[in-house]
Motif scaffolding. Structure first.
Motif, PDB file in Angstrom:
ATOM      1  N   ILE A  74       0.860  -1.195   0.000  1.00 18.08           N
ATOM      2  CA  ILE A  74       0.000   0.000   0.000  1.00 18.08           C
ATOM      3  C   ILE A  74       0.896   1.244   0.000  1.00 18.08           C
ATOM      4  N   ILE A  75       0.683   2.094  -0.996  1.00 18.41           N
ATOM      5  CA  ILE A  75       1.495   3.306  -1.096  1.00 18.41           C
ATOM      6  C   ILE A  75       0.891   4.358  -0.148  1.00 18.41           C
ATOM      7  N   PRO A  76       1.693   4.935   0.760  1.00 14.33           N
ATOM      8  CA  PRO A  76       1.122   5.895   1.715  1.00 14.33           C
ATOM      9  C   PRO A  76       0.638   7.156   0.995  1.00 14.33           C
ATOM     10  N   GLN A  77      -0.474   7.716   1.488  1.00 14.97           N
ATOM     11  CA  GLN A  77      -1.057   8.881   0.813  1.00 14.97           C
ATOM     12  C   GLN A  77      -0.868  10.168   1.640  1.00 14.97           C
ATOM     13  N   ASP A  78      -0.351  10.038   2.878  1.00 15.88           N
ATOM     14  CA  ASP A  78      -0.267  11.227   3.730  1.00 15.88           C
ATOM     15  C   ASP A  78       0.963  12.065   3.376  1.00 15.88           C
ATOM     16  N   GLU A  79       0.894  13.333   3.776  1.00 11.83           N
ATOM     17  CA  GLU A  79       1.931  14.326   3.447  1.00 11.83           C
ATOM     18  C   GLU A  79       3.309  13.882   3.910  1.00 11.83           C
ATOM     19  N   ALA A  80       3.348  13.321   5.144  1.00 10.17           N
ATOM     20  CA  ALA A  80       4.646  12.957   5.726  1.00 10.17           C
ATOM     21  C   ALA A  80       5.388  11.951   4.871  1.00 10.17           C
ATOM     22  N   HIS A  81       4.640  11.155   4.062  1.00  7.68           N
ATOM     23  CA  HIS A  81       5.294  10.134   3.236  1.00  7.68           C
ATOM     24  C   HIS A  81       5.250  10.492   1.754  1.00  7.68           C
ATOM     25  N   SER A  82       5.136  11.770   1.436  1.00 12.65           N
ATOM     26  CA  SER A  82       4.959  12.142   0.023  1.00 12.65           C
ATOM     27  C   SER A  82       6.140  11.686  -0.839  1.00 12.65           C
ATOM     28  N   HIS A  83       7.327  11.627  -0.234  1.00 12.00           N
ATOM     29  CA  HIS A  83       8.516  11.195  -0.966  1.00 12.00           C
ATOM     30  C   HIS A  83       8.362   9.724  -1.411  1.00 12.00           C
ATOM     31  N   PRO A 113      -8.287 -14.820  -2.067  1.00 12.08           N
ATOM     32  CA  PRO A 113      -7.998 -16.227  -1.761  1.00 12.08           C
ATOM     33  C   PRO A 113      -7.099 -16.886  -2.800  1.00 12.08           C
ATOM     34  N   LYS A 114      -6.980 -16.266  -3.987  1.00 14.79           N
ATOM     35  CA  LYS A 114      -6.139 -16.872  -5.028  1.00 14.79           C
ATOM     36  C   LYS A 114      -4.657 -16.619  -4.785  1.00 14.79           C
ATOM     37  N   MET A 115      -4.366 -15.648  -3.905  1.00 14.43           N
ATOM     38  CA  MET A 115      -2.971 -15.291  -3.643  1.00 14.43           C
ATOM     39  C   MET A 115      -2.559 -15.864  -2.291  1.00 14.43           C
ATOM     40  N   PRO A 116      -1.456 -16.626  -2.216  1.00 11.98           N
ATOM     41  CA  PRO A 116      -1.051 -17.145  -0.890  1.00 11.98           C
ATOM     42  C   PRO A 116      -0.862 -16.031   0.141  1.00 11.98           C
ATOM     43  N   THR A 117      -0.482 -14.826  -0.317  1.00 19.11           N
ATOM     44  CA  THR A 117      -0.321 -13.719   0.628  1.00 19.11           C
ATOM     45  C   THR A 117      -1.575 -12.826   0.642  1.00 19.11           C
ATOM     46  N   GLY A 118      -2.688 -13.379   0.120  1.00 16.16           N
ATOM     47  CA  GLY A 118      -3.878 -12.546  -0.122  1.00 16.16           C
ATOM     48  C   GLY A 118      -4.623 -12.052   1.101  1.00 16.16           C
ATOM     49  N   ASP A 119      -4.222 -12.491   2.308  1.00 19.55           N
ATOM     50  CA  ASP A 119      -4.904 -11.995   3.514  1.00 19.55           C
ATOM     51  C   ASP A 119      -4.271 -10.717   4.042  1.00 19.55           C
ATOM     52  N   ILE A 120      -3.070 -10.416   3.551  1.00 22.51           N
ATOM     53  CA  ILE A 120      -2.365  -9.257   4.132  1.00 22.51           C
ATOM     54  C   ILE A 120      -1.938  -8.278   3.043  1.00 22.51           C
ATOM     55  N   GLU A 121      -1.458  -7.121   3.491  1.00 22.68           N
ATOM     56  CA  GLU A 121      -0.769  -6.182   2.611  1.00 22.68           C
ATOM     57  C   GLU A 121       0.284  -5.487   3.461  1.00 22.68           C
ATOM     58  N   VAL A 122       1.251  -4.870   2.792  1.00 20.56           N
ATOM     59  CA  VAL A 122       2.300  -4.200   3.568  1.00 20.56           C
ATOM     60  C   VAL A 122       2.139  -2.696   3.364  1.00 20.56           C
ATOM     61  N   LYS A 123       1.981  -1.963   4.492  1.00 22.34           N
ATOM     62  CA  LYS A 123       1.844  -0.496   4.407  1.00 22.34           C
ATOM     63  C   LYS A 123       3.236   0.091   4.357  1.00 22.34           C
ATOM     64  N   ALA A 124       3.623   0.625   3.188  1.00 24.71           N
ATOM     65  CA  ALA A 124       5.002   1.083   2.999  1.00 24.71           C
ATOM     66  C   ALA A 124       5.297   2.292   3.885  1.00 24.71           C
ATOM     67  N   GLU A 125       6.469   2.283   4.521  1.00 28.74           N
ATOM     68  CA  GLU A 125       6.917   3.455   5.284  1.00 28.74           C
ATOM     69  C   GLU A 125       8.095   4.109   4.600  1.00 28.74           C
ATOM     70  N   THR A 126       9.039   3.269   4.177  1.00 26.89           N
ATOM     71  CA  THR A 126      10.151   3.807   3.379  1.00 26.89           C
ATOM     72  C   THR A 126      10.323   2.920   2.161  1.00 26.89           C
ATOM     73  N   ALA A 127      10.947   3.479   1.129  1.00 26.00           N
ATOM     74  CA  ALA A 127      11.179   2.693  -0.088  1.00 26.00           C
ATOM     75  C   ALA A 127      12.383   3.253  -0.815  1.00 26.00           C
ATOM     76  N   GLU A 128      12.959   2.438  -1.667  1.00 24.29           N
ATOM     77  CA  GLU A 128      14.139   2.856  -2.415  1.00 24.29           C
ATOM     78  C   GLU A 128      14.060   2.181  -3.785  1.00 24.29           C
ATOM     79  N   ILE A 129      14.345   2.934  -4.824  1.00 28.77           N
ATOM     80  CA  ILE A 129      14.389   2.314  -6.157  1.00 28.77           C
ATOM     81  C   ILE A 129      15.842   1.909  -6.394  1.00 28.77           C
ATOM     82  N   LEU A 130      16.080   0.637  -6.512  1.00 31.99           N
ATOM     83  CA  LEU A 130      17.456   0.155  -6.662  1.00 31.99           C
ATOM     84  C   LEU A 130      17.883   0.131  -8.114  1.00 31.99           C
ATOM     85  N   ASN A 131      16.915   0.021  -9.000  1.00 28.69           N
ATOM     86  CA  ASN A 131      17.220   0.071 -10.431  1.00 28.69           C
ATOM     87  C   ASN A 131      15.949   0.355 -11.216  1.00 28.69           C
ATOM     88  N   PHE A 132      15.967   1.470 -11.979  1.00 28.46           N
ATOM     89  CA  PHE A 132      14.818   1.796 -12.830  1.00 28.46           C
ATOM     90  C   PHE A 132      14.832   0.898 -14.045  1.00 28.46           C
TER      91      PHE A 132
END
Ligand code: ASP
Length: 626
Positions: A74-83, A113-132
């Motif tokens: 989940i991509i954060p939508q709040d101002e503090a995480h705009s980056h 239910p089709k996705m083994p990880t389909g019960d959860i999601e990860v709320k991103a706090e930080t991220a880095e693009i390692l290669n475009f």
């Protein structure tokens, strides 16, 4: 040491042997979890994932992929995480990213239910693009069709597909189990043999490698055959290798100039010993998800295989066997029948295509007949059983009621069945009908008749091959049916001198669903017999093999072995259309590496140390001038 500690250690060791722990995919690396790992039990944990962006939706969420699966971020939508939002929303698909965030349950109703990880999601706090990732030459998704040439040019992208990931991982698992079975359970020794060697007489054409000695070349071995036999002379007793083999056979569909064998040799073994070993090996390494295989595998002689299936690699998943109807027609007045039966190995045979009238069009039947003519120079006659039970054919007017009935019974012809009949020399007739049997099976299946179970695995040993066969290009000369080191059948050894064409061999092939997946033999271990076969029967220069002949004189144990074609075997296990689908970096149909563009030109200076000059074909010389 205190008893409980000793006991604990012993138990630990036992557990390690019988049930290896699931692999730890997160050891030594900077991620906390793989993209296929997170479940509800992880909710609340802070995790760091690394992977490729599979897709991204409107700056709200993205799906991250690695070898193990997919996780929704989940991509954060709040101002503090705009980056973070800016980074993740703008990164193109297939870019490589790191995401750190908190595992959260998906909102009620949004679980997948089709996705083994389909019960959860990860709320991103930080991220880095390692290669475009730049614009892709094709989409990675399995369902998007792309040409094989393009996929081979960008093989590393195609390797990201689920299909190839699955195939290569299953291959690795099977090989691991094979190693366990051979080395740990049965004391085999894994020995690497050279790939720079010298020419071996007989068999496939070899690739040459120039050397710095003028006019001298190495050959890349077509298999480690000589080395494995020499290892037995060397007292290794049980050898195996995951061996790379090289054959320069030009363009051939579904063959590779370099391929892999599970190569095996044992001392003091007979044919049955090798067969039981291979059955045990396959049973042990067979992937669970493909069901189980039953042993021992059935066995058939070469003569039976040829007579009933028209080939030495019968597909026994379905019937439609070749039937000998010579006796039914022997007394008829049909000219071509009488002609055929007057030859020494003359025969009349047929196959019965069930429901052929309903499933095959006229043009299908024409193409079947044409293929017998063009490939085997064999005329084919057709007989149909009409709904009223009578026969329709050019032949019927020459046949009495009784003969027609006998024909129906011999072929077990039902209403709407089509019979294809051939008359002539045994091998030609059987080979043509064997080929028509397979072609018509494919036509029936294409028209909707379920003939072969796609999940069935029919193993079969083919044994009692002739030791020698007439050469295709000159039938008065003989060549080895397997290779020149194969021993004659013990009861036929005396025929070697009087009539080599009649000698059966101790050669066995392993067939799976109509494909040869292995072959081997008990070897000649007498130098005298080996020299006789090479010089007198095969008319080969035995000098090139003087090292082997000498070794056979210096205490060679009786020995035998086999090689399994690993690529073909795995492709059948995963039901891949081609062996290229189970090889990480295969060559094209013409033997080219389309990714790196090999083979490639080298300069005259690079050729100099090898004392080689290129003699350019005329058209290339002209092209170079312009
Ligand atoms: N070297 C043989 C082959 O490649 C196998 C064998 O005889 O063991 O077919």
């Amino acid at each position: 040491m205190a008893l409980p500690r000793l006991l604990a250690r012993a138990l630990h060791r036992a557990a390690a042997v019988s049930a290896p722990a699931a692999p730890d995919f997160n050891s030594f690396v900077v991620r906390t979890n793989t993209c296929g790992e997170l479940r509800s039990a992880h909710v609340g944990q802070k995790v760091t994932l690394y992977g490729w962006i599979q897709y991204q939706r409107q700056g709200l969420f993205l799906v991250l992929r690695d070898f193990q699966g997919l996780t929704q971020i989940i991509i954060p939508q709040d101002e503090a995480h705009s980056h973070v939002k800016k980074l993740l929303s703008n990164a193109p698909v297939e870019s490589v990213v790191r995401v750190t965030g908190i595992v959260s349950p998906r909102p009620p109703g949004q679980e997948n239910p089709k996705m083994p990880t389909g019960d959860i999601e990860v709320k991103a706090e930080t991220a880095e693009i390692l290669n475009f990732c730049k614009k892709l030459p094709f989409e990675i998704k399995d369902f998007i069709k792309k040409s094989e040439a393009l996929r081979m040019q960008y093989r590393y992208l195609d390797l990201r597909s689920l299909r190839l990931q699955h195939n290569l991982r299953l291959r690795s698992r099977v090989v691991m189990r094979m190693r366990e079975y051979l080395c740990n359970l049965h004391g085999f020794v894994d020995v690497e043999t050279p790939t720079l060697f010298k020419r071996t007489p007989g068999g496939a054409k070899e690739f040459l490698v120039p050397s710095r000695e003028a006019g001298k070349f190495y050959s890349l071995p077509q298999s480690p055959q000589q080395f494995k036999q020499l290892l037995m002379v060397g007292g290794l007793d049980r050898y195996f290798q995951v061996a790379r083999c090289y054959r320069d056979e030009g363009s051939q569909p579904d063959r590779q100039p370099e391929f892999t064998q599970i190569d095996i040799e044992m001392s003091f073994v007979d044919q049955a010993g090798i067969q039981r070993l291979i059955e045990g090996l396959l049973q042990y390494s067979w992937p669970e998800e493909r069901g189980s295989i039953t042993t021992p595998f059935p066995s058939m002689t070469y003569e039976e295989a040829l007579a009933e299936y028209g080939t030495d690699k019968p597909d026994t998943r379905f019937g439609m066997k070749i039937v000998d109807i010579s006796d039914v027609l022997r007394l008829s007045d049909i000219q071509f029948v009488q002609n055929a039966l007057s030859y020494p190995r003359g025969t009349i045979r047929a196959i019965c295509i069930p429901q052929g009238v309903r499933y095959l069009k006229n043009k299908d039947l024409e193409s079947l007949k044409e293929s017998a003519k063009s490939q085997f120079n064999q005329e084919i006659m057709e007989i149909i059983r009409r709904p009223d039970g009578s026969l329709k054919s050019l032949l019927t007017k020459f046949l009495g009621k009784k003969q027609q009935l006998e024909l129906i019974q011999a072929l077990n012809m039902q209403v709407d069945d089509v019979v294809l009949l051939a008359a002539g020399e045994h091998k030609q007739v059987c080979s043509a009908l064997g080929s028509l049997r397979l072609l018509s099976a494919s036509l029936l299946e294409a028209a909707g008749l379920a003939l072969r179970d796609p999940t069935a695995f029919h193993f079969l040993w083919v044994v009692d091959f002739p030791l020698f066969l007439p050469k295709a290009e000159n039938p008065t000369e003989l060549e080895s049916a397997h290779h020149p080191f194969t021993a004659p059948h013990p009861s036929d050894a005396s025929l070697l001198h009087s009539d080599p064409t009649k000698v059966r061999s101790q050669h066995y092939d392993l067939v799976l669903n109509g494909n040869e997946v292995g072959g081997g033999s008990i070897r000649i271990h007498s130098a005298e017999q080996q020299r006789f076969v090479l010089e007198k029967v095969l008319k080969e220069d035995s000098e090139v093999l003087s090292h082997l002949l000498e070794a056979l004189e210096l205490g060679a144990p009786p020995h035998g072995g086999i090689a399994l074609g690993l690529d073909r075997l795995i492709s059948l296990i995963v039901d891949a259309p081609s062996i290229r689908d189970v090889i990480a970096f295969p060559k094209s149909f013409r033997g080219r590496d389309l990714m790196a563009n090999a083979p490639d030109y080298v300069t005259p200076e690079e050729l100099e140390p090898y004392h080689i000059q290129v003699s350019w074909p005329l058209e290339e010389k002209e092209a170079k001038k312009n």
